[in-house]
Design a protein around this motif. Structure first.
Motif, PDB file in Angstrom:
ATOM      1  N   UNK A 380       0.829  -1.209   0.000  1.00 32.07           N
ATOM      2  CA  UNK A 380       0.000   0.000   0.000  1.00 32.07           C
ATOM      3  C   UNK A 380       0.860   1.253   0.000  1.00 32.07           C
ATOM      4  N   UNK A 381       1.905   1.189   0.775  1.00 36.07           N
ATOM      5  CA  UNK A 381       2.802   2.343   0.880  1.00 36.07           C
ATOM      6  C   UNK A 381       3.431   2.652  -0.482  1.00 36.07           C
ATOM      7  N   UNK A 382       3.864   1.602  -1.188  1.00 36.05           N
ATOM      8  CA  UNK A 382       4.470   1.793  -2.508  1.00 36.05           C
ATOM      9  C   UNK A 382       3.448   2.346  -3.491  1.00 36.05           C
ATOM     10  N   UNK A 383       2.199   1.887  -3.391  1.00 35.57           N
ATOM     11  CA  UNK A 383       1.165   2.405  -4.279  1.00 35.57           C
ATOM     12  C   UNK A 383       0.942   3.900  -4.037  1.00 35.57           C
ATOM     13  N   UNK A 384       0.861   4.283  -2.758  1.00 36.04           N
ATOM     14  CA  UNK A 384       0.663   5.703  -2.428  1.00 36.04           C
ATOM     15  C   UNK A 384       1.820   6.553  -2.958  1.00 36.04           C
ATOM     16  N   UNK A 385       3.026   6.030  -2.876  1.00 35.12           N
ATOM     17  CA  UNK A 385       4.175   6.751  -3.419  1.00 35.12           C
ATOM     18  C   UNK A 385       4.001   6.952  -4.929  1.00 35.12           C
ATOM     19  N   UNK A 386       3.587   5.889  -5.651  1.00 27.82           N
ATOM     20  CA  UNK A 386       3.412   5.966  -7.105  1.00 27.82           C
ATOM     21  C   UNK A 386       2.349   6.991  -7.490  1.00 27.82           C
ATOM     22  N   UNK A 387       1.334   7.153  -6.639  1.00 25.80           N
ATOM     23  CA  UNK A 387       0.277   8.129  -6.922  1.00 25.80           C
ATOM     24  C   UNK A 387       0.851   9.529  -7.058  1.00 25.80           C
ATOM     25  N   UNK A 388       1.779   9.891  -6.173  1.00 26.57           N
ATOM     26  CA  UNK A 388       2.301  11.264  -6.150  1.00 26.57           C
ATOM     27  C   UNK A 388       3.645  11.414  -6.872  1.00 26.57           C
ATOM     28  N   UNK A 389       4.215  10.304  -7.315  1.00 31.76           N
ATOM     29  CA  UNK A 389       5.432  10.374  -8.124  1.00 31.76           C
ATOM     30  C   UNK A 389       5.016  10.613  -9.573  1.00 31.76           C
ATOM     31  N   UNK A 390       4.545  11.813  -9.850  1.00 32.26           N
ATOM     32  CA  UNK A 390       3.874  12.130 -11.108  1.00 32.26           C
ATOM     33  C   UNK A 390       4.789  11.951 -12.313  1.00 32.26           C
TER      34      UNK A 390
END
Length: 492
Positions: A380-390
């Protein structure tokens, strides 16, 4: 829709006798609708022929294997000229109709046509055959052939119940034996003289001749079939090619009437059942495929989300979820959704859209959901990072790091299966101070943080876990109750 619109008693009598060779090509071309088709179509045969020269078309290897197996006993196909004509027709058709492309069995049909027609006219008759006369025989699903097998099973039971019961007791499915008969239109199954007469009926009168000939074969062989009790011997007995007398076979076939009303009822019922079975098989294959792609996530949840995805789409959506459908469906799937700002919602959608085409496929939808729903905190943490790593540079500024933490926190504040709510009550000032300290611990250059450092900060830092009271790193997913409800049909 194709219809045999030129029937009259004189025509039936003439076709029953057999069309003379000198007229056969014209009659097939005219009554199949190919003459009309060749005039109204925008793309000509010569255009298609030019388009395949020097080009590797997708079906060429398969076609190349079959062209030399098509009526190999006929002198015309012992020459390179005959093989070349057949290759051209099949390659051109695979380009004209990529949905069908090329299916085994089409080579025999085209080979037969080329005995009486030039390349271009043979091509258009083949087009009429595959697209108008029996349009669903040669599609990947072969649904038309499957339906006709259901009809033929009924006709065998209706006219020869003893044979039907005998084969059932032995444990033979009739379609295993007869499906190839119908797909090939008996080319290669019966002597060429007999096949030509069948094609005269087929193109000029009615496709019912396919059922009538099949019934005649079983009628002629009924005594041998009923006296054979071995599964292997039945297959040997009914293995083509057959060498029946043409006149006798056609005479017997004429005794079988095909009841239109009953056949139509069977067709409608079989069509619905076959389509439902095909959908079920397609769904099962996709669920199994995604089970592997999601590192063995729960199959029950994958199946539930498969249903959500397809029930939200219309036929016009072409199995793709656009942005509007996404924004409509996701509030029902995620309890924290309404607390998120619009920009972040779209960023989440963009993260799921791995191809970047603006739509979500079923694979993108379920693989993305498996990350959000995952019981593994790191995922989940990695997914959240990918969301904002535009810009996909593996770096987040302090602003986006704060937003990541907000989204991450919302995930944990949803109810889990035991009804516990993870509530975080902090003053805004102390909360912001904590996040800035966390950022300082995670950053290496003072301005950005990497995915690895973010995961390490959240997952491995006891201060962070204690601050959010996340002491169990492999906790039960808070969304399990939603997934269970989806599976049992109480949501969406």
């Amino acid at each position: 829709t194709f219809s045999f619109g030129y029937q009259n008693p004189k025509m039936v009598e003439m076709v029953s006798i057999g069309i003379p060779d000198c007229y056969r090509g014209f009659m097939w071309s005219f009554f199949s609708g190919a003459v009309y088709k060749s005039v109204i179509e925008e793309e000509s045969y010569s255009d298609l022929l030019n388009s395949i020269k020097g080009v590797d078309i997708p079906m060429k290897n398969m076609i190349e294997k079959d062209v030399r197996r098509s009526l190999p006993e006929h002198p015309f196909y012992k020459t390179e000229r005959g093989i070349g004509h057949l290759r051209n027709v099949l390659c051109c058709y695979s380009v004209r109709n990529p949905i069908i492309g090329y299916c085994q069995g089409m080579n025999f049909l085209a080979a037969l046509l080329l005995l009486y027609l030039d390349e271009e006219r043979a091509f258009w008759v083949l087009s009429s055959l595959c697209e108008d006369i029996i349009p669903s025989y040669y599609r990947p699903s072969m649904v038309g052939s499957l339906i006709d097998q259901k009809i033929f099973e009924y006709l065998i039971k209706f006219y020869m119940g003893d044979i039907s019961l005998h084969l059932e007791n032995i444990g033979i499915s009739l379609s295993i034996i007869t499906n190839s008969w119908f797909l090939s239109l008996y080319v290669g199954i019966l002597p060429l003289e007999c096949v030509l007469r069948i094609m005269d009926h087929f193109y000029c009168l009615s496709k019912d001749i396919l059922f009538q000939i099949g019934l005649a074969i079983f009628k002629i062989m009924s005594d041998e079939i009923l006296s054979t009790t071995s599964l292997d011997k039945i297959f040997i007995l009914l293995k083509p090619p057959f060498s029946f007398d043409t006149e006798k076979l056609l005479e017997i076939s004429a005794n079988f009437d095909i009841p239109k009303n009953i056949v139509n009822d069977i067709k409608n019922e079989a069509n619905l059942k076959i389509i439902q079975d095909m959908k079920s098989n397609t769904r099962l294959k996709k669920v199994n495929y995604l089970y592997k792609k999601t590192s063995s996530w729960n199959k029950k949840y994958i199946d539930a989300l498969y249903g959500v995805f397809h029930s939200s789409l219309s036929i016009e959506d072409n199995n793709l979820m656009n942005q509007d459908i996404f924004l409509n469906i996701f509030p029902k799937l995620f309890p924290f959704w309404n607390e998120i700002d619009q920009e972040t919602k779209l960023l989440i959608r963009d993260t799921l859209d791995e191809t970047g085409d603006g739509n979500l496929s079923i694979d993108e939808f379920i693989i993305g959901c498996s990350k959000i729903y995952s019981e593994n905190i790191e995922t989940r943490c990695e997914f959240c990072f990918d969301v904002f790593d535009i810009d996909r540079q593996n770096k987040l500024t302090v602003e986006y790091y704060c937003r990541l933490i907000d989204i991450f926190k919302m995930m944990y504040e949803a109810k889990n299966s035991r009804g516990i709510i993870f509530v975080r009550e902090h003053s805004e000032k102390s909360y912001n101070y904590f996040i800035k300290l966390s950022f300082k611990r995670a950053t290496e250059d003072g301005t950005t943080v990497s995915k690895q450092n973010v995961v390490s900060e959240i997952i491995d830092n006891d201060l962070f876990l204690k601050h959010f009271k996340l002491t169990d790193k492999s906790f039960t997913t808070p969304f399990q109750n939603i997934l269970e409800s989806l599976y049992y049909g109480s949501i969406v």
